[in-house]
Enzyme design. Structure first.
Site, PDB file in Angstrom:
ATOM      1  N   LYS A 215     -11.642  -3.888  -4.259  1.00 52.92           N
ATOM      2  CA  LYS A 215     -12.579  -2.763  -4.202  1.00 52.92           C
ATOM      3  C   LYS A 215     -11.913  -1.471  -4.607  1.00 52.92           C
ATOM      4  O   LYS A 215     -12.562  -0.538  -5.044  1.00 52.92           O
ATOM      5  CB  LYS A 215     -12.981  -2.489  -2.739  1.00 52.92           C
ATOM      6  CG  LYS A 215     -13.634  -3.573  -2.021  1.00 52.92           C
ATOM      7  CD  LYS A 215     -13.858  -3.130  -0.563  1.00 52.92           C
ATOM      8  CE  LYS A 215     -14.634  -4.177   0.141  1.00 52.92           C
ATOM      9  NZ  LYS A 215     -13.964  -4.676   1.347  1.00 52.92           N
TER      10      LYS A 215
ATOM     11  N   LYS B  61      -4.741  -8.901  -7.590  1.00 56.14           N
ATOM     12  CA  LYS B  61      -5.927  -9.323  -6.847  1.00 56.14           C
ATOM     13  C   LYS B  61      -7.143  -8.484  -7.254  1.00 56.14           C
ATOM     14  O   LYS B  61      -7.010  -7.283  -7.463  1.00 56.14           O
ATOM     15  CB  LYS B  61      -5.608  -9.111  -5.360  1.00 56.14           C
ATOM     16  CG  LYS B  61      -6.630  -9.621  -4.400  1.00 56.14           C
ATOM     17  CD  LYS B  61      -6.222  -9.311  -2.958  1.00 56.14           C
ATOM     18  CE  LYS B  61      -6.507  -7.871  -2.580  1.00 56.14           C
ATOM     19  NZ  LYS B  61      -6.498  -7.591  -1.147  1.00 56.14           N
TER      20      LYS B  61
ATOM     21  N   LYS C 189       0.808  -1.221   0.000  1.00 62.38           N
ATOM     22  CA  LYS C 189       0.000   0.000   0.000  1.00 62.38           C
ATOM     23  C   LYS C 189       0.835   1.263   0.000  1.00 62.38           C
ATOM     24  O   LYS C 189       0.344   2.340  -0.327  1.00 62.38           O
ATOM     25  CB  LYS C 189      -0.965   0.009   1.199  1.00 62.38           C
ATOM     26  CG  LYS C 189      -2.128  -0.939   0.993  1.00 62.38           C
ATOM     27  CD  LYS C 189      -3.257  -0.703   1.975  1.00 62.38           C
ATOM     28  CE  LYS C 189      -4.453  -1.572   1.622  1.00 62.38           C
ATOM     29  NZ  LYS C 189      -5.487  -1.575   2.644  1.00 62.38           N
TER      30      LYS C 189
HETATM   31  P1  AMP Z   1     -11.348  -6.597   2.375  1.00 60.02           P
HETATM   32  O1  AMP Z   1     -12.108  -6.230   1.146  1.00 60.02           O
HETATM   33  O2  AMP Z   1      -9.893  -6.317   2.224  1.00 60.02           O
HETATM   34  O3  AMP Z   1     -11.934  -6.095   3.622  1.00 60.02           O
HETATM   35  O4  AMP Z   1     -11.445  -8.191   2.476  1.00 60.02           O
HETATM   36  C1  AMP Z   1     -12.463  -8.875   3.171  1.00 60.02           C
HETATM   37  C2  AMP Z   1     -12.297 -10.378   2.996  1.00 60.02           C
HETATM   38  O5  AMP Z   1     -12.387 -10.737   1.616  1.00 60.02           O
HETATM   39  C3  AMP Z   1     -10.938 -10.915   3.477  1.00 60.02           C
HETATM   40  O6  AMP Z   1     -11.126 -12.202   4.057  1.00 60.02           O
HETATM   41  C4  AMP Z   1     -10.150 -11.022   2.212  1.00 60.02           C
HETATM   42  O7  AMP Z   1      -9.123 -11.981   2.280  1.00 60.02           O
HETATM   43  C5  AMP Z   1     -11.225 -11.446   1.216  1.00 60.02           C
HETATM   44  N1  AMP Z   1     -10.864 -11.017  -0.133  1.00 60.02           N
HETATM   45  C6  AMP Z   1     -10.707  -9.738  -0.576  1.00 60.02           C
HETATM   46  N2  AMP Z   1     -10.378  -9.711  -1.869  1.00 60.02           N
HETATM   47  C7  AMP Z   1     -10.305 -11.017  -2.266  1.00 60.02           C
HETATM   48  C8  AMP Z   1     -10.001 -11.663  -3.500  1.00 60.02           C
HETATM   49  N3  AMP Z   1      -9.699 -10.959  -4.589  1.00 60.02           N
HETATM   50  N4  AMP Z   1     -10.040 -13.016  -3.538  1.00 60.02           N
HETATM   51  C9  AMP Z   1     -10.353 -13.740  -2.443  1.00 60.02           C
HETATM   52  N5  AMP Z   1     -10.649 -13.195  -1.243  1.00 60.02           N
HETATM   53  C10 AMP Z   1     -10.624 -11.853  -1.153  1.00 60.02           C
END
Ligand code: AMP
Ligand code: TRP
Length: 355
Positions: free
Chosen positions: A217, A214, A130
């Site tokens: 969002k 990856k 980041k």
């Molecule tokens: P976040 O959007 O960073 O808050 O992620 C929330 C959850 O979604 C966490 O368990 C992440 O590991 C999972 N996650 C986010 N992006 C991905 C992705 N591209 N593939 C699989 N899991 C994801």
């Protein structure tokens, strides 16, 4: 970083049995993506349905480690809650709430900031990613300390299992190190050493535009991701335009090596269909993307449009969402408060106010 103790050793003492409890969180820093759904949300529902005690959180205090417009943050938190509910989280069987309503997270987060070491934090790949190519001096202190708050989220409930996507593995190792160091420093067998649950065909869903990145969002390109709020036409267009190579699908999993875009679409198909990658390969060996993509579109629309429809219905009544989050927060607080009281006692803080 790896910890010296094995999973069943806590503070070098005889391991204590902790009650099985699941905790996980998602940041309301944008819309919920297909990556969040397959890597996290869908599995949260499976865990709830297995009958384990489940505590799920929209981590709004994590979200503000980078700038969030207040009105958008409120909206995204409600949308995140609607996604949990629409995906199948039952607020009677699971506890669903937003982090800032339960102050135990911030309180324990501070204590863990005093347990964790600067060196541990600076080795976190997410921090490094980041701040890569940017001025790290200008990043918030909260972004650096973020994993200590994450450890607090989990350990405020003495949760033993944490379902997450692959990108959170290192943060969970750090959570284990914090639990072990706390137990060792204070000579107690208090916090469990948590077990990451990183399972299934879609632990790392990749961008539709670049199979080495990856799905996220925060990607500036909306074409890179499928959002749970996308309608059928948008989902179809994004999959049709998804980057691929010119080869047909292989006849073995090995044949997906060095083909990140092909591998991603196959993994997404498998996770949505509830099949193994081997099954998907066996059924589609030799298929061109011109054939495989329309199959994936049909599957994705069939699985995702009921969720977006239900999200829209729920979002029409934000008061009801807030009521569910408030109720979940009351129940979360009732679990965390006695644990926090013990932490204050262990760390030597006087607690003499009349209740
Ligand atoms: P976040 O959007 O960073 O808050 O992620 C929330 C959850 O979604 C966490 O368990 C992440 O590991 C999972 N996650 C986010 N992006 C991905 C992705 N591209 N593939 C699989 N899991 C994801
Ligand atoms: N750090 C996680 C992410 O960005 C979100 C999160 C915060 C979390 N607290 C958590 C996940 C506790 C699991 C458990 O994806």
């Amino acid at each position: 970083m790896s910890s010296a103790a094995s999973p069943d050793q806590v503070g070098g003492q005889t391991p204590k049995a902790f009650q099985p409890r699941i905790f996980s969180g998602i940041q309301p820093s944008g819309g919920i993506t297909l990556g969040n759904y397959l890597g996290a949300l869908k599995r949260f529902v499976e865990k709830q349905d297995e009958g384990i005690e489940t505590v799920y959180c929209l981590v709004d205090m994590h979200a503000i480690t980078v700038w969030q417009d207040p009105e958008k943050l409120r909206q995204q938190t409600r949308e995140g809650a609607a996604a949990f509910l629409a995906a199948g989280i039952d607020p009677k069987r699971s506890i669903l709430f937003n982090q800032s309503q339960v102050s135990a997270h911030a309180e324990l987060g501070w204590i863990f900031s005093c347990i964790a070491r600067m060196g541990w934090m600076s080795r976190m790949t997410q921090w490094k990613d980041k701040t890569a190519g940017k001025n790290a001096e200008a990043a918030s202190l909260g972004l650096f300390a973020y994993p200590a708050l994450m450890a607090a989220d989990i350990l405020a409930y003495k949760a033993t299992m944490v379902p997450v996507g692959d990108d959170q593995k290192q943060h969970l190792e750090l959570t284990r190190d914090i639990a072990i160091k706390f137990n060792n420093d204070y000579g107690v067998d208090f916090f469990p050493v948590v077990e990451p649950l990183i399972e299934g065909a879609a632990t790392r869903v990749m961008s539709l535009r670049d199979g080495t990145k990856k799905m996220s969002k925060s990607d500036p390109s909306d074409q890179s991701r499928i959002n749970l709020t996308d309608d059928a036409d948008t989902i179809a267009a994004k999959i049709r335009k998804a980057k691929t190579d010119a080869e047909p699908l292989p006849d073995s999993i090995d044949g997906l090596k060095d083909r990140p875009e092909a591998k991603n679409l196959v993994n997404i198909y498998a996770a949505l269909a509830g099949q193994t990658v081997a099954q998907v390969i066996a059924d589609n060996a030799g298929a061109q993307f011109g054939t495989f993509k329309p199959k994936l579109v049909d599957l994705a629309v069939a699985k995702l449009s009921p969720i977006s429809g239900e999200m829209n219905r729920l979002m029409a009544d934000p008061g009801e969402i807030d009521r569910i989050l408030g109720n979940g927060a009351d129940r979360a607080d009732a679990l965390a408060r006695p644990i926090l009281d013990q932490v204050y006692d262990i760390t030597g803080m006087i607690r003499s106010r009349r209740k």
